[in-house]
Motif scaffolding. Structure first.
Motif, PDB file in Angstrom:
ATOM      1  N   ARG A  20       0.886  -1.168   0.000  1.00  0.00           N
ATOM      2  CA  ARG A  20       0.000   0.000   0.000  1.00  0.00           C
ATOM      3  C   ARG A  20       0.919   1.212   0.000  1.00  0.00           C
ATOM      4  NH1 ARG A  20      -4.718   2.558   2.572  1.00  0.00           N
ATOM      5  NH2 ARG A  20      -3.962   4.304   3.596  1.00  0.00           N
ATOM      6  N   SER A  21       0.873   1.977  -1.099  1.00  0.00           N
ATOM      7  CA  SER A  21       1.841   3.061  -1.254  1.00  0.00           C
ATOM      8  C   SER A  21       1.262   4.423  -0.907  1.00  0.00           C
ATOM      9  CB  SER A  21       2.353   3.106  -2.694  1.00  0.00           C
ATOM     10  OG  SER A  21       3.100   1.958  -2.935  1.00  0.00           O
ATOM     11  N   VAL A  22       2.083   5.181  -0.249  1.00  0.00           N
ATOM     12  CA  VAL A  22       1.737   6.561   0.112  1.00  0.00           C
ATOM     13  C   VAL A  22       2.945   7.408  -0.267  1.00  0.00           C
ATOM     14  CG1 VAL A  22       1.433   8.061   2.114  1.00  0.00           C
ATOM     15  CG2 VAL A  22       0.157   5.944   1.977  1.00  0.00           C
ATOM     16  N   PHE A  23       2.701   8.639  -0.700  1.00  0.00           N
ATOM     17  CA  PHE A  23       3.815   9.503  -1.083  1.00  0.00           C
ATOM     18  C   PHE A  23       3.955  10.633  -0.073  1.00  0.00           C
ATOM     19  CE2 PHE A  23       6.237  12.555  -3.545  1.00  0.00           C
ATOM     20  CZ  PHE A  23       7.118  11.746  -4.239  1.00  0.00           C
ATOM     21  N   LEU A  24       5.185  10.880   0.334  1.00  0.00           N
ATOM     22  CA  LEU A  24       5.462  11.991   1.251  1.00  0.00           C
ATOM     23  C   LEU A  24       6.278  13.029   0.493  1.00  0.00           C
ATOM     24  CD1 LEU A  24       5.663  13.360   4.055  1.00  0.00           C
ATOM     25  CD2 LEU A  24       7.562  11.829   4.577  1.00  0.00           C
ATOM     26  N   ALA A  25       5.647  14.177   0.205  1.00  0.00           N
ATOM     27  CA  ALA A  25       6.340  15.236  -0.527  1.00  0.00           C
ATOM     28  C   ALA A  25       6.749  16.337   0.437  1.00  0.00           C
ATOM     29  CB  ALA A  25       5.420  15.808  -1.608  1.00  0.00           C
ATOM     30  N   CYS A  26       8.041  16.578   0.541  1.00  0.00           N
ATOM     31  CA  CYS A  26       8.519  17.680   1.374  1.00  0.00           C
ATOM     32  C   CYS A  26       9.832  18.186   0.793  1.00  0.00           C
ATOM     33  CB  CYS A  26       8.703  17.235   2.829  1.00  0.00           C
ATOM     34  SG  CYS A  26       9.772  15.828   3.052  1.00  0.00           S
ATOM     35  N   GLY A  27      10.233  19.369   1.217  1.00  0.00           N
ATOM     36  CA  GLY A  27      11.473  19.941   0.702  1.00  0.00           C
ATOM     37  C   GLY A  27      12.666  19.580   1.569  1.00  0.00           C
ATOM     38  N   PHE A  28      12.393  19.176   2.816  1.00  0.00           N
ATOM     39  CA  PHE A  28      13.481  18.767   3.711  1.00  0.00           C
ATOM     40  C   PHE A  28      13.723  17.271   3.574  1.00  0.00           C
ATOM     41  CE2 PHE A  28       9.449  18.996   6.064  1.00  0.00           C
ATOM     42  CZ  PHE A  28       9.336  17.697   6.537  1.00  0.00           C
ATOM     43  N   SER A  29      14.745  16.786   4.266  1.00  0.00           N
ATOM     44  CA  SER A  29      15.028  15.353   4.234  1.00  0.00           C
ATOM     45  C   SER A  29      13.934  14.624   5.037  1.00  0.00           C
ATOM     46  CB  SER A  29      16.401  15.116   4.849  1.00  0.00           C
ATOM     47  OG  SER A  29      16.633  13.758   4.957  1.00  0.00           O
ATOM     48  N   PRO A  30      13.198  13.682   4.454  1.00  0.00           N
ATOM     49  CA  PRO A  30      12.020  13.107   5.141  1.00  0.00           C
ATOM     50  C   PRO A  30      12.357  12.246   6.361  1.00  0.00           C
ATOM     51  CG  PRO A  30      12.376  12.043   3.018  1.00  0.00           C
ATOM     52  CD  PRO A  30      13.371  13.163   3.098  1.00  0.00           C
ATOM     53  N   LEU A  31      13.551  11.649   6.363  1.00  0.00           N
ATOM     54  CA  LEU A  31      14.076  10.876   7.509  1.00  0.00           C
ATOM     55  C   LEU A  31      13.057  10.260   8.477  1.00  0.00           C
ATOM     56  CD1 LEU A  31      17.237  12.902   8.549  1.00  0.00           C
ATOM     57  CD2 LEU A  31      17.142  10.524   7.844  1.00  0.00           C
ATOM     58  N   HIS A  32      13.012  10.791   9.706  1.00  0.00           N
ATOM     59  CA  HIS A  32      12.191  10.159  10.743  1.00  0.00           C
ATOM     60  C   HIS A  32      10.701  10.361  10.502  1.00  0.00           C
ATOM     61  CE1 HIS A  32      16.082   9.901  12.417  1.00  0.00           C
ATOM     62  NE2 HIS A  32      16.147  11.186  12.707  1.00  0.00           N
TER      63      HIS A  32
END
Lengths: 571, 97
Positions: A20-32
């Motif tokens: 089950r895929s979800v996308f996390l879009a952010c400009g910083f490093s997504p890390l934790h």
């Protein structure tokens, strides 16, 4: 959740499960944030392997464009995405002369972002997180004083949020709620060393909120309240009608606020009822004389007696025809709460404390959290009245000579709408929350649902019902693929409010006639809670296996009881 | 007092040994969470050079886990030197000494 626990959850996930895929879009490093989001979603979906994909560092706009069509996505915005000078990793200067330039750049970046988000929302459901960390001290003003730059930037962000918000497709996390995080949300060391701006605690907190939004809230359906020292201050049986109160002057404002909250919940379709240890005559007399902030007709049923509260709760659940897992019980007595909790472990019990304002404030937020809805629908407004209609129907049933006489006397009309669009409306809502008359218990993600629209031969029927007691609104949804004189139905649900009216028979009868069908195939799967559908199948074709269960026209005509509905069709 | 010294000393050494072994076990757990594919023996000799998965992301995860587990904050200048299991263990023992 500790980082170690989150990593343990990830390591313990079975790699063979469907993903089950979800996308996390952010400009910083997504890390934790990525780790915690995966862990929270994994906890909520043990049946699948959750994969949280991410984009490239420093490219929020590009990452929004990278959201795969059909995916659920979270878009987390930080100040430096709007202008690097608002963050701590840039050394672009904090001169007072840069204010106008920064404001211009923020405005234009937000415009671009809004355009990109709208485009992405055409094929994906998005959860947006507005900037939550402290802005860099760019302005010359002391920290306690608001300055033109931060006021301007925050105004642009607020306008941007208002512009893009669309509850079904673009949800925005409440910044006030995120600000309730107890602790430091920002960690400069991590921002500088790793390009990750959040503390571990805040990353966990934020991930939890994002996961709730991505999953879509499953609000409770009903609230049962006690009366004395709960709905009002005072003991009705001892103090009398004149001795109970819920006002600022009487130092009982919390009870007034509680009544106000109940009215608000009722407007969003939440069922309200009373379970009170009282003399029933005294209670009804009080309701006829008092002008409460919550209208008395919204509290239905009102069960007052001297018996156990759990018995009253049982009677209310029966009248509502919903399970204890969907209901909240509020009472000031911890002993009563314990007695009800023991009888119904799945029911949520909340203690009312009329003299503890801070506890009460938290309780109001808890109620919003349990009952909060993303949007209101037409059906929400008529849900409470339809319960009263069901009660009237039960009374009529008891007095009717025969079931046929009763149903004929209802003067019922069924309206069938052939929907062209598969969207986030009532049809999907009903399919995803109906348990009892649900053919196979399948739940649909919005994008999977929308994708059905392009399937050749795919039909979607939405059924409304009205009779002499009033309208039940849209109560049934059926979808399937028609090929020649066969119709394969793979989704069919009907609200429990509409039981005992032969509507399910009328729907099959309508389908056979309308499309001149020979066979209807029902893709039935037994679930823990859909026994009413299984019983219906037994009545129609005396079997529930093998799936799909085939219903031949000739057999159905022989098994179908007398129908008295008038059918109207709307294209 | 001198008569008690050896006993006191033995107890102290034992405490240090327990603490060291405790540190080692806890650090090992941190490593196994970040590098679930490697064995206990491999972990004890693990270094940036010997573990291909030990990239910058894994390094951040590992050090954050260590900070969480040992309730310490690793100063920025120390980060670069923590490149193997033995080096990190020694660092932790120094911090807790």
């Amino acid at each position: 959740m500790r980082l170690a626990t989150a990593l343990q959850i990830l390591a313990g996930t079975n790699k063979q499960l469907p993903s089950r895929s979800v996308f996390l879009a952010c400009g910083f490093s997504p890390l934790h944030l990525q780790t915690y989001l995966t862990a929270h979603l994994q906890g909520a979906h043990p049946e699948s392997r959750v994969i949280v994909a991410t984009g490239l560092y420093g490219d929020l706009l590009g990452n929004v464009a990278r959201i795969p069509p059909g995916a659920s996505a979270a878009v987390v915005i930080e100040w430096s995405d709007l202008d690097p000078r608002l963050g701590f990793r840039s050394l672009g200067g904090w001169t007072s002369s840069s204010t106008e330039d920064i404001l211009g750049s923020v405005s234009s970046r937000l415009d671009n972002l809004a355009g990109q988000l709208r485009k992405a929302s055409e094929s994906s459901t998005l959860t947006i997180v507005l900037p939550g960390t402290p802005m860099a001290p760019v302005s010359f003003t002391p920290p306690w004083m608001a300055d033109r730059l931060s006021l301007g930037v925050r105004r642009f962000v607020a306008e941007f949020a208002e512009r893009i918000m669309e509850p079904d497709r673009i949800r925005i996390l409440n910044s006030d709620d995120l600000a309730r995080f107890a602790g430091e949300s920002f960690q400069l060391k991590s921002e500088l060393e790793n390009g990750f701006p959040y503390s571990l605690g805040y990353a966990d907190f934020l991930a939890q909120r994002i996961a709730s939004s991505l999953d879509g809230p499953q609000p409770k359906k009903g609230l049962i309240t006690d009366l004395d020292d709960t709905l009002w201050a005072g003991i009705l049986g001892e103090d009398g009608i004149d001795g109970i109160h819920w006002t600022l002057e009487g130092h009982s404002q919390l009870h007034g606020l509680y009544q106000q909250m109940l009215t608000s919940l009722s407007e969003s379709g939440i069922l309200l009822a009373v379970a009170s240890k009282n003399d029933p005559g005294v209670v009804e007399d009080a309701f006829s004389k008092l002008t409460l902030l919550v209208k008395q007709e919204l509290l239905f049923p009102r069960v007052a007696n001297w018996g156990r509260k759990s018995k009253s709760v049982k009677a209310i659940l029966k009248a509502w025809n919903i399970g204890p897992q969907d209901v909240v019980f509020v009472d000031d007595s911890s002993a009563e709460l314990e007695e009800v909790r023991t009888a119904f472990p799945e029911l949520t019990c909340i203690q009312f404390k009329g003299t503890d304002a801070s506890y009460f404030h938290a309780m109001l937020l808890e109620l919003r959290s349990l009952f909060g809805k993303v949007r209101l629908r037409e059906e929400d407004a008529i849900r409470a009245s339809s319960i009263r209609i069901a009660e009237q129907l039960r009374d009529a049933t008891e007095n009717a000579v025969s079931e046929n006489d009763l149903l004929a006397g209802l003067h019922a009309t069924i309206s069938v709408t052939m929907e062209k669009k598969f969207d986030a409306g009532r049809a999907l809502d009903l399919i995803n929350k109906t348990n009892q008359f649900n053919m196979n218990g399948r739940r649909y993600e919005l994008m999977d649902w929308i994708a059905l629209e392009s399937q050749p031969g795919r039909l979607l029927l939405v059924v409304e019902y009205v009779d002499k007691f009033g309208s039940l609104g849209k109560i049934s949804v059926l979808s399937g693929v028609r090929s020649g004189n066969t119709f394969v139905v793979d989704a069919w649900v009907m609200s429990c409010r509409a039981f005992a009216r032969r509507i399910e028979y009328a729907i099959l009868d309508f389908l056979l006639r309308k499309f001149d069908l020979q066979t209807i195939e029902l893709v039935y799967e037994r679930t823990a809670r859909n026994s009413p559908f299984g019983e219906f199948l037994q009545q129609v074709c005396e079997r529930t296996e093998p799936s799909p269960v085939k219903i031949e026209r000739g057999d159905f005509v022989g098994k179908c009881p007398a129908l008295f509905h008038e059918i109207s069709q709307d294209h | 007092m001198w008569e008690n010294a050896p006993l006191y000393f033995t107890k102290l050494v034992k405490t240090i040994e327990v603490q060291m072994s405790d540190h080692q076990d806890r650090l090992q757990r941190c490593f196994s969470l970040v590098f679930p594919g490697i064995s206990t023996n491999e972990i004890r000799d693990a270094s940036v050079a010997s573990i291909p998965d030990w990239d910058s992301i894994a390094n951040i995860n590992l050090l954050c886990l260590i900070e969480e587990e040992f309730e310490i904050e690793i100063a920025a200048p120390d980060l670069e030197s923590l490149t193997s299991f033995p080096l990190i263990l020694r660092y932790l023992e120094t911090r807790h000494a």
